[in-house]
Write a protein that holds these residues in place. Structure first.
Motif, PDB file in Angstrom:
ATOM      1  N   LYS A 174       0.826  -1.212   0.000  1.00 37.34           N
ATOM      2  CA  LYS A 174       0.000   0.000   0.000  1.00 37.34           C
ATOM      3  C   LYS A 174       0.864   1.267   0.000  1.00 37.34           C
ATOM      4  O   LYS A 174       0.611   2.192  -0.766  1.00 37.34           O
ATOM      5  CB  LYS A 174      -0.959   0.017   1.189  1.00 37.34           C
ATOM      6  CG  LYS A 174      -1.684   1.357   1.290  1.00 37.34           C
ATOM      7  CD  LYS A 174      -3.034   1.337   1.915  1.00 37.34           C
ATOM      8  CE  LYS A 174      -3.640   2.736   1.867  1.00 37.34           C
ATOM      9  NZ  LYS A 174      -4.996   2.814   2.365  1.00 37.34           N
ATOM     10  N   PRO A 202      -3.057  -5.088   2.186  1.00 40.99           N
ATOM     11  CA  PRO A 202      -2.224  -3.892   1.971  1.00 40.99           C
ATOM     12  C   PRO A 202      -0.881  -3.904   2.708  1.00 40.99           C
ATOM     13  O   PRO A 202       0.036  -3.173   2.342  1.00 40.99           O
ATOM     14  CB  PRO A 202      -3.113  -2.740   2.468  1.00 40.99           C
ATOM     15  CG  PRO A 202      -4.227  -3.369   3.229  1.00 40.99           C
ATOM     16  CD  PRO A 202      -4.401  -4.744   2.692  1.00 40.99           C
ATOM     17  N   THR A 280      -7.512   2.459   6.177  1.00 42.56           N
ATOM     18  CA  THR A 280      -7.478   1.499   5.084  1.00 42.56           C
ATOM     19  C   THR A 280      -8.630   0.516   5.215  1.00 42.56           C
ATOM     20  O   THR A 280      -8.840  -0.066   6.276  1.00 42.56           O
ATOM     21  CB  THR A 280      -6.133   0.731   5.120  1.00 42.56           C
ATOM     22  OG1 THR A 280      -5.080   1.683   4.956  1.00 42.56           O
ATOM     23  CG2 THR A 280      -6.044  -0.328   4.041  1.00 42.56           C
TER      24      THR A 280
END
Ligand code: ZN
Length: 293
Positions: A174, A202, A280
Protein backbone atom coordinates in the motif's frame (compact mmCIF):
# COMPACT_ATOMS: atom_id res chain seq x y z
CA UNK A 1 -9.36 13.33 -1.87
CA UNK A 2 -9.19 13.85 -5.59
CA UNK A 3 -6.99 11.27 -7.31
CA UNK A 4 -6.11 10.56 -10.93
CA UNK A 5 -9.69 9.88 -12.14
CA UNK A 6 -11.10 13.03 -10.54
CA UNK A 7 -8.37 15.21 -12.03
CA UNK A 8 -8.83 13.53 -15.40
CA UNK A 9 -12.57 14.24 -15.13
CA UNK A 10 -11.77 17.91 -14.60
CA UNK A 11 -9.41 17.89 -17.55
CA UNK A 12 -11.90 16.20 -19.87
CA UNK A 13 -14.73 18.47 -18.74
CA UNK A 14 -12.80 21.73 -18.95
CA UNK A 15 -10.95 20.88 -22.14
CA UNK A 16 -14.10 21.24 -24.19
CA UNK A 17 -15.22 24.50 -22.61
CA UNK A 18 -12.20 26.61 -21.67
CA UNK A 19 -9.51 25.86 -24.24
CA UNK A 20 -8.91 29.02 -26.27
CA UNK A 21 -10.44 31.37 -23.70
CA UNK A 22 -8.60 34.53 -22.69
CA UNK A 23 -8.24 35.47 -19.03
CA UNK A 24 -9.52 38.92 -18.19
CA UNK A 25 -8.87 39.08 -14.48
CA UNK A 26 -7.88 36.88 -11.54
CA UNK A 27 -9.27 37.41 -8.07
CA UNK A 28 -7.18 35.83 -5.34
CA UNK A 29 -8.96 35.29 -2.02
CA UNK A 30 -6.18 33.20 -0.49
CA UNK A 31 -2.74 34.40 -1.69
CA UNK A 32 -0.92 31.40 -0.20
CA UNK A 33 -2.52 29.26 -2.91
CA UNK A 34 0.10 30.62 -5.30
CA UNK A 35 3.89 30.44 -5.45
CA UNK A 36 4.24 34.16 -6.24
CA UNK A 37 2.73 37.39 -4.88
CA UNK A 38 -0.79 38.26 -5.99
CA UNK A 39 0.26 41.19 -8.16
CA UNK A 40 2.76 39.13 -10.15
CA UNK A 41 0.21 36.36 -10.72
CA UNK A 42 -2.46 38.82 -11.81
CA UNK A 43 -0.11 40.61 -14.21
CA UNK A 44 1.11 37.41 -15.82
CA UNK A 45 -2.30 35.82 -16.14
CA UNK A 46 -4.36 38.67 -17.50
CA UNK A 47 -4.67 38.63 -21.32
CA UNK A 48 -3.18 35.15 -21.56
CA UNK A 49 -4.99 32.47 -23.53
CA UNK A 50 -5.50 28.89 -22.39
CA UNK A 51 -3.83 26.73 -25.02
CA UNK A 52 -4.24 23.22 -23.63
CA UNK A 53 -5.13 21.26 -20.53
CA UNK A 54 -3.02 18.29 -19.58
CA UNK A 55 -2.62 16.02 -16.60
CA UNK A 56 0.32 14.31 -14.97
CA UNK A 57 -0.58 12.09 -12.02
CA UNK A 58 -2.91 14.18 -9.86
CA UNK A 59 -1.59 17.42 -11.31
CA UNK A 60 -3.61 19.53 -13.76
CA UNK A 61 -1.35 21.43 -16.17
CA UNK A 62 -2.63 24.39 -18.16
CA UNK A 63 -0.42 25.73 -20.94
CA UNK A 64 -0.77 29.47 -21.53
CA UNK A 65 -0.13 31.57 -24.62
CA UNK A 66 2.43 33.72 -22.77
CA UNK A 67 4.73 30.69 -22.43
CA UNK A 68 3.83 30.12 -18.80
CA UNK A 69 2.28 27.06 -17.21
CA UNK A 70 -0.37 26.93 -14.54
CA UNK A 71 -0.07 23.84 -12.36
CA UNK A 72 -2.97 22.96 -10.09
CA UNK A 73 -2.82 20.38 -7.30
CA UNK A 74 -6.14 19.73 -5.55
CA UNK A 75 -4.60 17.84 -2.59
CA UNK A 76 -7.25 16.86 0.03
CA UNK A 77 -10.28 19.01 -0.71
CA UNK A 78 -9.63 20.94 -3.91
CA UNK A 79 -12.31 21.31 -6.54
CA UNK A 80 -12.85 23.24 -9.74
CA UNK A 81 -16.12 24.78 -10.75
CA UNK A 82 -16.77 26.31 -14.15
CA UNK A 83 -19.72 28.58 -14.67
CA UNK A 84 -21.21 30.51 -17.53
CA UNK A 85 -24.77 31.57 -18.29
CA UNK A 86 -25.79 28.13 -19.53
CA UNK A 87 -23.73 25.50 -17.80
CA UNK A 88 -22.06 24.72 -14.56
CA UNK A 89 -19.42 22.04 -14.32
CA UNK A 90 -17.84 20.86 -11.12
CA UNK A 91 -15.35 18.14 -10.28
CA UNK A 92 -12.78 17.23 -7.67
CA UNK A 93 -13.61 16.94 -3.98
CA UNK A 94 -17.39 16.45 -3.83
CA UNK A 95 -19.17 18.72 -1.34
CA UNK A 96 -21.98 21.26 -1.23
CA UNK A 97 -19.91 23.91 -3.00
CA UNK A 98 -20.75 22.03 -6.20
CA UNK A 99 -24.20 23.58 -5.94
CA UNK A 100 -23.77 26.69 -3.82
CA UNK A 101 -23.53 30.26 -5.01
CA UNK A 102 -20.02 31.16 -6.18
CA UNK A 103 -17.75 32.41 -4.74
CA UNK A 104 -18.35 30.84 -1.34
CA UNK A 105 -16.24 30.59 1.81
CA UNK A 106 -14.09 27.83 0.31
CA UNK A 107 -13.21 29.82 -2.83
CA UNK A 108 -9.48 30.59 -3.01
CA UNK A 109 -9.14 31.79 -6.58
CA UNK A 110 -11.53 33.05 -9.23
CA UNK A 111 -10.56 33.34 -12.87
CA UNK A 112 -12.73 35.57 -15.01
CA UNK A 113 -12.53 35.12 -18.78
CA UNK A 114 -13.16 37.83 -21.35
CA UNK A 115 -16.43 36.20 -22.41
CA UNK A 116 -17.81 36.48 -18.86
CA UNK A 117 -17.44 32.81 -17.89
CA UNK A 118 -15.54 31.92 -14.73
CA UNK A 119 -13.54 29.20 -13.04
CA UNK A 120 -13.47 28.86 -9.27
CA UNK A 121 -10.78 27.02 -7.38
CA UNK A 122 -12.31 25.97 -4.07
CA UNK A 123 -10.41 24.30 -1.26
CA UNK A 124 -11.92 23.82 2.17
CA UNK A 125 -8.75 22.62 3.89
CA UNK A 126 -6.35 24.91 2.00
CA UNK A 127 -3.75 22.24 1.24
CA UNK A 128 -4.18 22.65 -2.50
CA UNK A 129 -1.77 24.79 -4.50
CA UNK A 130 -1.39 26.53 -7.82
CA UNK A 131 1.97 27.34 -9.33
CA UNK A 132 2.68 29.71 -12.18
CA UNK A 133 5.91 28.63 -13.82
CA UNK A 134 7.82 29.93 -16.79
CA UNK A 135 9.35 27.45 -19.23
CA UNK A 136 12.62 27.09 -17.37
CA UNK A 137 10.93 26.71 -13.99
CA UNK A 138 8.56 24.19 -15.54
CA UNK A 139 11.36 22.15 -17.07
CA UNK A 140 13.18 22.08 -13.73
CA UNK A 141 10.15 21.47 -11.52
CA UNK A 142 11.32 18.50 -9.48
CA UNK A 143 7.86 17.53 -8.25
CA UNK A 144 6.91 16.86 -11.85
CA UNK A 145 10.22 15.36 -12.90
CA UNK A 146 10.15 12.88 -10.01
CA UNK A 147 6.71 11.47 -10.75
CA UNK A 148 6.50 7.79 -11.64
CA UNK A 149 4.84 6.51 -14.83
CA UNK A 150 1.22 7.15 -15.73
CA UNK A 151 -0.81 4.01 -15.01
CA UNK A 152 -3.07 4.61 -18.01
CA UNK A 153 -0.29 5.23 -20.52
CA UNK A 154 0.45 2.72 -23.29
CA UNK A 155 3.86 2.04 -21.77
CA UNK A 156 2.43 0.97 -18.44
CA UNK A 157 2.26 -2.83 -18.49
CA UNK A 158 2.75 -5.66 -16.03
CA UNK A 159 6.52 -5.61 -16.49
CA UNK A 160 6.70 -1.92 -15.73
CA UNK A 161 4.53 -2.28 -12.62
CA UNK A 162 6.81 -5.08 -11.43
CA UNK A 163 9.91 -3.01 -12.08
CA UNK A 164 8.54 0.06 -10.36
CA UNK A 165 7.27 -1.53 -7.15
CA UNK A 166 10.42 -3.62 -6.83
CA UNK A 167 12.34 -0.40 -6.23
CA UNK A 168 10.97 -0.87 -2.69
CA UNK A 169 10.84 -4.69 -2.23
CA UNK A 170 10.77 -4.57 1.58
CA UNK A 171 7.94 -2.05 1.87
CA UNK A 172 4.25 -2.71 2.28
CA UNK A 173 2.45 -2.71 -1.06
CA UNK A 174 0.00 0.00 0.00
CA UNK A 175 2.78 2.44 0.92
CA UNK A 176 4.50 1.72 -2.37
CA UNK A 177 1.39 2.28 -4.48
CA UNK A 178 0.74 5.58 -2.69
CA UNK A 179 4.28 6.72 -3.48
CA UNK A 180 3.88 9.12 -6.42
CA UNK A 181 7.50 8.55 -7.42
CA UNK A 182 6.78 4.86 -7.99
CA UNK A 183 3.49 5.30 -9.89
CA UNK A 184 1.72 8.62 -10.43
CA UNK A 185 -1.91 9.29 -9.64
CA UNK A 186 -3.05 6.67 -7.13
CA UNK A 187 -4.32 7.71 -3.71
CA UNK A 188 -6.02 6.13 -0.73
CA UNK A 189 -9.30 5.22 -2.42
CA UNK A 190 -8.02 3.65 -5.61
CA UNK A 191 -5.22 1.80 -3.84
CA UNK A 192 -7.70 0.21 -1.40
CA UNK A 193 -10.05 -0.70 -4.23
CA UNK A 194 -7.28 -2.17 -6.40
CA UNK A 195 -5.86 -4.26 -3.55
CA UNK A 196 -9.31 -5.60 -2.68
CA UNK A 197 -9.94 -6.52 -6.28
CA UNK A 198 -6.58 -8.30 -6.50
CA UNK A 199 -7.12 -9.97 -3.08
CA UNK A 200 -3.89 -8.57 -1.67
CA UNK A 201 -3.54 -7.48 1.96
CA UNK A 202 -2.22 -3.89 1.97
CA UNK A 203 0.50 -4.81 4.48
CA UNK A 204 1.98 -7.49 2.21
CA UNK A 205 5.62 -6.76 1.44
CA UNK A 206 6.27 -6.18 -2.25
CA UNK A 207 8.73 -9.10 -2.44
CA UNK A 208 6.09 -11.50 -1.08
CA UNK A 209 3.46 -10.88 -3.75
CA UNK A 210 3.07 -13.81 -6.13
CA UNK A 211 3.28 -13.47 -9.90
CA UNK A 212 -0.38 -14.21 -10.38
CA UNK A 213 -1.47 -11.70 -7.71
CA UNK A 214 0.72 -9.08 -9.33
CA UNK A 215 -0.94 -9.67 -12.68
CA UNK A 216 -4.32 -9.30 -11.01
CA UNK A 217 -3.14 -6.10 -9.32
CA UNK A 218 -2.04 -4.64 -12.63
CA UNK A 219 -5.41 -5.42 -14.22
CA UNK A 220 -7.26 -4.06 -11.20
CA UNK A 221 -5.46 -0.71 -11.19
CA UNK A 222 -6.07 -0.14 -14.88
CA UNK A 223 -9.69 -1.25 -14.87
CA UNK A 224 -10.68 0.68 -11.73
CA UNK A 225 -9.10 3.91 -12.98
CA UNK A 226 -10.71 3.55 -16.40
CA UNK A 227 -14.08 2.70 -14.91
CA UNK A 228 -13.97 5.68 -12.60
CA UNK A 229 -13.01 8.10 -15.37
CA UNK A 230 -15.86 6.72 -17.43
CA UNK A 231 -18.24 7.36 -14.54
CA UNK A 232 -17.13 10.95 -14.15
CA UNK A 233 -15.84 11.95 -17.51
CA UNK A 234 -17.94 10.21 -20.10
CA UNK A 235 -21.33 10.80 -18.53
CA UNK A 236 -22.46 14.33 -17.82
CA UNK A 237 -23.16 13.89 -14.15
CA UNK A 238 -20.57 16.55 -13.40
CA UNK A 239 -22.52 19.12 -15.32
CA UNK A 240 -24.86 20.66 -12.82
CA UNK A 241 -27.79 22.97 -12.90
CA UNK A 242 -29.49 24.50 -9.89
CA UNK A 243 -31.29 21.22 -9.27
CA UNK A 244 -28.23 19.16 -10.09
CA UNK A 245 -26.74 16.40 -8.06
CA UNK A 246 -23.21 16.37 -6.86
CA UNK A 247 -20.77 13.85 -8.24
CA UNK A 248 -20.89 10.48 -6.55
CA UNK A 249 -17.41 9.25 -7.18
CA UNK A 250 -17.43 6.61 -4.50
CA UNK A 251 -20.56 4.83 -5.71
CA UNK A 252 -18.44 2.17 -7.36
CA UNK A 253 -16.46 1.52 -4.16
CA UNK A 254 -16.31 -2.05 -2.88
CA UNK A 255 -14.37 -1.34 0.31
CA UNK A 256 -13.76 2.41 0.61
CA UNK A 257 -16.03 3.85 3.34
CA UNK A 258 -17.87 0.52 3.58
CA UNK A 259 -16.78 -0.42 7.12
CA UNK A 260 -19.06 -3.07 8.68
CA UNK A 261 -20.88 -3.65 5.43
CA UNK A 262 -20.63 -7.08 3.77
CA UNK A 263 -17.91 -7.76 1.22
CA UNK A 264 -19.66 -8.01 -2.15
CA UNK A 265 -17.51 -11.06 -2.97
CA UNK A 266 -17.64 -13.21 0.16
CA UNK A 267 -20.07 -11.57 2.60
CA UNK A 268 -17.55 -10.96 5.39
CA UNK A 269 -17.67 -7.58 7.10
CA UNK A 270 -15.33 -4.93 5.69
CA UNK A 271 -12.97 -3.66 8.39
CA UNK A 272 -10.97 -0.48 8.72
CA UNK A 273 -7.31 -0.73 9.72
CA UNK A 274 -4.34 1.58 9.59
CA UNK A 275 -1.63 1.05 6.98
CA UNK A 276 1.13 3.47 6.02
CA UNK A 277 -0.49 6.04 8.29
CA UNK A 278 -3.73 5.95 6.34
CA UNK A 279 -7.21 4.67 7.14
CA UNK A 280 -7.48 1.50 5.08
CA UNK A 281 -10.50 -0.61 4.18
CA UNK A 282 -10.13 -4.32 3.56
CA UNK A 283 -12.07 -7.57 3.54
CA UNK A 284 -10.21 -9.69 6.14
CA UNK A 285 -11.31 -12.88 4.42
CA UNK A 286 -10.47 -12.01 0.81
CA UNK A 287 -7.25 -10.18 1.68
CA UNK A 288 -5.10 -12.44 3.85
CA UNK A 289 -1.65 -11.32 4.88
CA UNK A 290 0.88 -13.63 3.28
CA UNK A 291 4.42 -14.08 4.59
CA UNK A 292 6.98 -15.93 2.55
CA UNK A 293 10.63 -16.46 3.22
ZN1 ZN B 1 -14.38 -10.68 0.93
Amino acid sequence: MPELPEVETIRLGLNKIVTGKVIKRVIIYWPKTFNYPTKYIQEKLSKSRLLSLNRRGKLLIIELSNKYYLLIHLKMTGQIIYKDQKIRFGAGHPNDSFMSKMPDKTTRVEILFEDGSRIYFNDQRKFGWIKLLNRTEYANFSFLNNLGPEPLSKEFNLEQLKGRINIRPNSMIKAVLLDQKIIAGLGNIYVDESLWMAKIHPKTLVKNISKSKLKKLYESIVSILNFSIMQGGASDRNYLDVNGQKGSFTKFAQVYKRKDQPCTRCGHKIIKIRVAGRGTHICPDCQKLIFRA
